[in-house]
Design an enzyme around this catalytic site. Structure first.
Site, mmCIF file in Angstrom:
data_model
loop_
_atom_site.group_PDB
_atom_site.id
_atom_site.type_symbol
_atom_site.label_atom_id
_atom_site.label_comp_id
_atom_site.label_asym_id
_atom_site.label_seq_id
_atom_site.Cartn_x
_atom_site.Cartn_y
_atom_site.Cartn_z
ATOM 1 C CG HIS A 29 -1.826 -1.164 1.112
ATOM 2 N ND1 HIS A 29 -2.882 -1.376 0.422
ATOM 3 C CD2 HIS A 29 -1.822 -2.281 1.772
ATOM 4 C CE1 HIS A 29 -3.602 -2.741 0.547
ATOM 5 N NE2 HIS A 29 -2.747 -3.290 1.433
ATOM 6 C CG ASP A 35 2.982 5.092 -8.963
ATOM 7 O OD1 ASP A 35 3.106 6.201 -9.734
ATOM 8 O OD2 ASP A 35 2.867 3.918 -9.647
ATOM 9 N NE ARG A 38 -2.172 2.868 -7.276
ATOM 10 C CZ ARG A 38 -2.684 3.054 -6.128
ATOM 11 N NH1 ARG A 38 -2.457 4.459 -5.803
ATOM 12 N NH2 ARG A 38 -3.687 2.453 -5.797
ATOM 13 N N GLY A 62 -12.253 -3.125 -4.701
ATOM 14 C CA GLY A 62 -10.728 -3.418 -4.195
ATOM 15 C C GLY A 62 -10.365 -2.243 -3.609
ATOM 16 C CD GLU A 84 -9.066 -4.771 -0.071
ATOM 17 O OE1 GLU A 84 -8.713 -5.805 -0.193
ATOM 18 O OE2 GLU A 84 -8.991 -3.776 -1.077
ATOM 19 C CD GLU A 113 -15.752 -11.039 -8.033
ATOM 20 O OE1 GLU A 113 -15.140 -10.909 -8.833
ATOM 21 O OE2 GLU A 113 -15.620 -10.884 -6.676
ATOM 22 C CD GLU A 127 -4.129 0.799 -9.192
ATOM 23 O OE1 GLU A 127 -4.598 -0.409 -9.972
ATOM 24 O OE2 GLU A 127 -3.424 0.794 -8.267
ATOM 25 C CD GLU A 136 -2.347 -8.232 -8.694
ATOM 26 O OE1 GLU A 136 -3.263 -7.120 -8.704
ATOM 27 O OE2 GLU A 136 -1.569 -8.076 -7.882
ATOM 28 C CG HIS A 284 3.284 0.513 -8.440
ATOM 29 N ND1 HIS A 284 2.374 1.418 -8.846
ATOM 30 C CD2 HIS A 284 2.627 -0.555 -8.179
ATOM 31 C CE1 HIS A 284 1.161 0.753 -8.807
ATOM 32 N NE2 HIS A 284 1.487 -0.380 -8.490
#
Length: 350
Positions: A29, A35, A38, A62, A84, A113, A127, A136, A284
């Site tokens: 994190h 970054d 980003r 996420g 999350e 989900e 993101e 991923e 990153h």
């Protein structure tokens, strides 16, 4: 998002557990929020869309530490569901409270989900990008959220992604290979027999995540795929194919291909682009480097063409594989398949 360690075949639940566990440590994190390219691009994109976010319900897929959710509140969101799956959600809830936003941000622990939201949303922010964009498979979760929770005509940030490839000459590889010819002069022992073994080890089938220097890029990047997040399906992501063609800048030895991506945020004035190109400030994500078995000499305007196919690994659906068919100049057509080795200590999410 992004992450990579030891090769093993695990079932889907095991893959998911490894993936989510990788985001429980602060280092990932810290790397992502630090970054600036980003984090600041997301912040600017959200604030510039304040007219479309103000008074609206937002889903952050996420959410990690919740930084994007808080940007949405700064842009005037009425409610943000910060979903999350890993234990960092507890820290996100604390940070939300620390920023006095608990009346507008609800942190929900679980996968998108499986969670049940109390209402549909008008905006999705996430993101989700991994190494080489699709490592991923988090985009699958964003598309699930789009289909289940986003109202028709709703806003997705970002809403477009593009993939590019370019031939490169990595001087570090040549230096490492030539090293074995210098040992005799230094120590009186001929180690040149190591050259073939070293080349096999270095120019292997792993997707290497490196920072590529501009001077090592041998052509303008060629786009080979574009994704519209409003319409793309999970089925399309199972085999993402595209052709490319470019011409070399000058004389050099092509020993690898470099893959990078961009994502685009729609904005009222003009779109905002987050780029991982070697021609742009470093992120990153760095770049995905695919080493060829043998270097090929090129001169000015040598044609480099081929087709790229990206698909999930059979061993782990969250791991991306890349197959490249390519022709360089007058050389015969070559093919090579690459994969990301496995979970490492480097990673990424909010």
């Amino acid at each position: 998002m992004s992450h990579v360690g030891k090769k093993r075949k695990v079932d889907k639940s095991g893959q998911d557990r490894l993936y989510f566990d990788s985001y429980t440590d602060v280092t990932i994190h810290e790397e992502m929020i630090a970054d600036h390219v980003r984090t600041n691009t997301y912040r600017m994109a959200i604030l510039r869309n304040s007219e479309l976010i103000r008074g609206k319900v937002v889903l952050d897929v996420g959410a990690g530490t919740g930084v994007l959710s808080m940007f949405c509140v700064q842009a005037g969101a009425k409610k943000v569901f910060a979903v999350e799956a890993c234990s960092i959600a507890e820290q996100a809830a604390n940070i939300v409270q620390q920023n006095n936003m608990e009346d507008r941000i609800e942190v929900i622990r679980g996968t998108v989900e499986t969670v049940d939201l109390p209402e549909q949303v008008e905006v999705i922010v996430s993101e989700w990008m991994g190494y080489a964009l699709l490592h991923e498979s988090m985009l699958n979760s964003v598309l699930f959220a789009r289909d289940k929770w986003l109202k028709p005509g709703g806003l997705i940030l970002p809403n477009k992604a593009e993939l590019y490839i370019s031939p490169i000459s990595d001087p570090v590889v040549e230096d490492r290979l030539q090293f074995w010819y210098t040992v005799k002069d230094r120590y009186g022992v001929d180690m040149s027999g190591m050259y073939g073994f070293a080349r096999k080890c270095i120019m292997n089938s792993d997707i290497a995540m490196n920072s590529v220097h501009v001077e090592d890029v041998l052509s303008h990047p060629a786009r080979f795929a574009e994704l519209d997040l409003n319409t793309v399906s999970v089925d399309e992501l199972r085999s993402l194919k595209g052709k490319f063609k470019c011409e070399s800048f000058g004389s050099a030895a092509v020993n690898a291909f470099c893959v990078h991506f961009t994502v685009t945020f729609p904005c009222p004035d003009k779109p905002l682009v987050l780029s991982t190109s070697p021609f742009k400030p470093e992120t990153h994500w760095k770049q995905a480097v695919l080493y060829l078995d043998d270097a090929v000499e090129v001169v000015q305007d040598t044609a480099v063409s081929g087709e790229v196919c990206m698909y999930p690994s059979e061993d782990s659906g969250r791991h991306i594989c890349i197959h490249v068919d390519y022709t360089i100049g007058e050389e015969k057509r070559q093919s090579k398949s690459f994969s990301i080795p496995d979970w490492s200590s480097e990673g990424h999410t909010q």
